[in-house]
Write a protein that holds these residues in place. Structure first.
Motif, mmCIF file in Angstrom:
data_model
loop_
_atom_site.group_PDB
_atom_site.id
_atom_site.type_symbol
_atom_site.label_atom_id
_atom_site.label_comp_id
_atom_site.label_asym_id
_atom_site.label_seq_id
_atom_site.Cartn_x
_atom_site.Cartn_y
_atom_site.Cartn_z
ATOM 1 N N ILE A 77 0.847 -1.184 0.000
ATOM 2 C CA ILE A 77 0.000 0.000 0.000
ATOM 3 C C ILE A 77 0.887 1.241 0.000
ATOM 4 O O ILE A 77 1.971 1.230 0.569
ATOM 5 N N SER A 78 0.414 2.308 -0.652
ATOM 6 C CA SER A 78 1.245 3.510 -0.763
ATOM 7 C C SER A 78 1.074 4.436 0.437
ATOM 8 O O SER A 78 1.835 5.394 0.581
ATOM 9 N N PHE A 79 0.108 4.165 1.283
ATOM 10 C CA PHE A 79 -0.108 4.928 2.522
ATOM 11 C C PHE A 79 -1.094 4.123 3.364
ATOM 12 O O PHE A 79 -1.771 3.233 2.847
ATOM 13 N N GLU A 111 1.183 0.677 -4.107
ATOM 14 C CA GLU A 111 2.564 1.063 -4.410
ATOM 15 C C GLU A 111 3.189 -0.062 -5.199
ATOM 16 O O GLU A 111 3.202 -1.220 -4.740
#
Lengths: 463, 463
Positions: free
Chosen positions: B215-217, B250
């Motif tokens: 995950i990007s955040f 991500e």
């Protein structure tokens, strides 16, 4: 969180170990990934959780032994942050919820620490760079001094206390282990040839997150089980291979489970896989059978090593006298790691405090290859929780190194070993409580025998 | 990784911005959770990835402008670590794979930096505590000096270069956004009344991990969408509520996607939910329509704010002249954040370098509540990638604060607002590329209209 009384009692027990001085506890900060506000999930320091129970970033605590006062420090949220994060209890409210009367802002923590002579201040070993910076600021030390002046009495007192799990902790760990078993069961019922390792790891992670907790350590989900800390998940898995999963659940309170399982990517094990799996499982079960108060875990480990060496001798991989071979560390070609480790709020419990104190009670640790990786080498006591996880691995780089250097050549048939150099690795792992009379395997059962594992594997191929 | 030439070209372009001096790049270290060796997933520094492409902990790089030499430093693995982690390329091999001729061990990095006068050394703002400690060691600065002496020319040069995405980067981001859309689609087709937020978040995370990325955040998956950065997933979701999901993928190379969606926990939206959803969506689509080179993103944001204010006026929440109201920030009661932000290797691209330079080109940023949270306020150029995500939120704490203080009372009907104080929040979010002629929405499409979202929701109730 446990009740307010639990935390008060834990602190009182710790306080009794000291006549004077000041104990400093650093809660953890958020950890940034690629910029300050993009953070990993928050993980509180386990010792902070144990004595203060508060699962929020940016907290500090002090126990002043002479005055008997405990303090929690942290900065309250502003209205701006409430818009972004919702309403939050104040530091004073949080402190009070765990029975701490005194609280203040972060700058008051620094003032307070600076008000004591530095040689009265006890702190635990820093394991995050933020801890080092904070201790430098609070104590006026440089980086090297911070590392050197950790408090051995503080480490020992915390280690001895946290090593004995209470009833409520055991219940929480039992739950962690049950969810861990579900994670492994989900993988066994899901993996199929043609998937990637990442797809299986994702399914395992989903179970942990859906339960409202997280993973207690990075998932190992691999067809290269011989690589002990392998976090690469890019391979496509194929019929005939073994899949090794090592994964555990962390409860919302921070307690860990930790299990390993090994299953065929296809429906059934090959004969060679069965033979070696049976040896590893025999060592595993024998190790568990030995567990009771008073037994030194080093002896449990060496017994597992002997069974593995013997089993491999029957198959022609090893030769010579088993006791001599194990004394010389010859088993470590196949079993270069330990039979188990303590487990609690940390999956390797209190590894940050130092194995030497927590797992070895200050006794010297072996420097022999293999045995030096054993994390627990002391007499077991009721209330200890530990893992049992002997394994058998064929590590091409290690085989080549030993063959080239002639290491333990009187105990190893390298020709035979080389025929299996691409075999991979096998490990089962369970979590066990030491009881006054013996031991108890924690959590709900997971398939472990060849028959039971193959039964689970059928379910992955139902549709 | 991209080709060796990509990294060589990027460095050459950067080199042209300087006549003298030395550029220092700190790769990231592993980040510890509860003890040193129990780490979060590794995330490399994005600027390091951009110029050097190497995704491994413990690396350092130097570009010496005058000599034209580039260097990569890091410590090779020992045989012990190969047993645990498998075989690994050497630092020299890694350097060579990205066109860097010179390499050395970590201690050589420190020697090299110390060989230059400190005023010739350029470095970027530290955002992890390890960066501060390293810069203190390398430059002999104290903590405050490290923060003060960051290089503005280095920030600006990196910001301007990374802001313009190349064809190969756009392809990678497009893929990140497609997987992001699948994550949202999986949630829409999965969530049902009676589940926890955590179960939905777990399903979303599974999609990202199964694809081989992450995950990007941190995932926002909540029935309390009005809390903008809400990471609590403990609620059971109920018929009649809105579910707000903000999550992104991500890619293994580090590029981000970032989308938000809002859907009913039941099969259909209520009429009130539909009315407000339509306003937010109108603002969203109008903002996208405006995107083209030469437009200042601040104007896009203010246009979205006006549409939201107008729509809420039709419903009776707001009153007065829209332009005046937005100029006074009255819309920020419902829309206290920005319409979007730059995106690339970071989900908030280069937030670590400072919004002031990257998103505002050094121009002053508003201090007004609401507008001050806009992360992008400069003229758009072809190659920019940004998010569009206006939203409408009913934040009880903020409503009470404004009502008590009379903030913007000439523009707000607090009686009506209070009737909706438990409404929650709504946001859609998409990722857009600025093209020479206008713009292009990235990734595969995700349901966005009320009809399309309700169509997806039916699939969650099929069995």
């Amino acid at each position: 969180m446990f009740s307010k009384e639990t935390y008060i009692n834990r602190r009182n027990q710790l306080r009794k170990q000291f006549n004077t001085g000041v104990l400093v506890f650093l809660g953890n900060e958020e950890s940034s990934m690629n910029y300050e506000d993009n953070t990993y999930r928050f993980r509180q320091d386990s010792t902070f959780l144990y004595y203060f129970g508060l699962n929020r970033a940016g907290l500090y605590a002090i126990m002043d032994i002479e005055s008997g006062n405990d303090y929690i420090f942290g900065d309250d949220f502003t209205i701006d942050s409430i818009v972004w994060m919702g309403s939050q209890p104040t530091i004073k409210e949080m402190a009070s919820s765990v029975g701490v009367e005194h609280s203040g802002a972060v700058n008051e923590f620094y003032q307070k620490v600076k008000s004591y002579p530095t040689d009265k201040v006890h702190y635990l070993p820093p394991y995050r760079p933020e801890h080092i910076l904070k201790l430098m600021d609070a104590l006026g030390f440089n980086k090297e001094e911070v590392k050197k002046k950790v408090s051995i009495p503080f480490i020992v007192a915390v280690g001895e206390q946290r090593n004995i799990k209470s009833e409520e902790e055991i219940k929480e760990i039992d739950y962690a282990v049950s969810v861990t078993a579900w994670m492994h069961q989900a993988a066994m019922r899901f993996a199929r040839p043609g998937m990637t390792e990442a797809q299986v790891a994702a399914k395992v992670y989903e179970v942990a997150l859906a339960e409202g907790g997280d993973i207690s350590f990075p998932i190992i989900a691999t067809i290269n089980g011989q690589t002990l800390h392998n976090h690469y998940h890019g391979n496509t898995i194929k019929e005939g291979q073994l899949f090794l999963l090592d994964a555990g659940f962390e409860t919302p309170m921070g307690y860990a489970g930790d299990m390993s399982s090994t299953f065929p990517v296809g429906k059934t094990f090959t004969n060679a896989q069965k033979e070696i799996y049976e040896i590893a499982l025999r060592a595993h079960n024998a190790a568990i059978d030995m567990l009771k108060p008073g037994v030194n875990f080093r002896d449990v480990h060496l017994q597992a090593a002997r069974i593995i060496f013997d089993g491999l001798k029957d198959m022609g991989f090893t030769k010579g006298d088993t006791d001599d071979a194990v004394a010389n560390g010859a088993h470590a070609l196949f079993f270069p790691c330990g039979t188990g480790h303590l487990m609690g709020l940390d999956v390797h419990d209190m590894e940050n405090l130092g194995e030497q104190y927590v797992g070895y009670a200050g006794m010297p640790k072996s420097k022999q290859f293999g045995l030096k990786s054993l994390r627990l080498g002391r007499e077991l006591k009721p209330g200890y929780v530990l893992t049992i996880e002997p394994g058998i691995y064929f590590i091409p780089e290690l085989i080549d190194l030993w063959e080239q250097t002639g290491t333990n050549k009187e105990y190893i048939n390298f020709d035979k070993v080389n025929q299996y150099r691409n075999f991979g690795g096998i490990r089962n792992e369970e979590d066990v409580l030491i009881t006054p009379d013996g031991h108890k395997i924690l959590g709900e059962p997971l398939a472990k025998s060849i028959e039971d594992v193959e039964e689970e594997r059928k379910k992955a191929f139902l549709d």
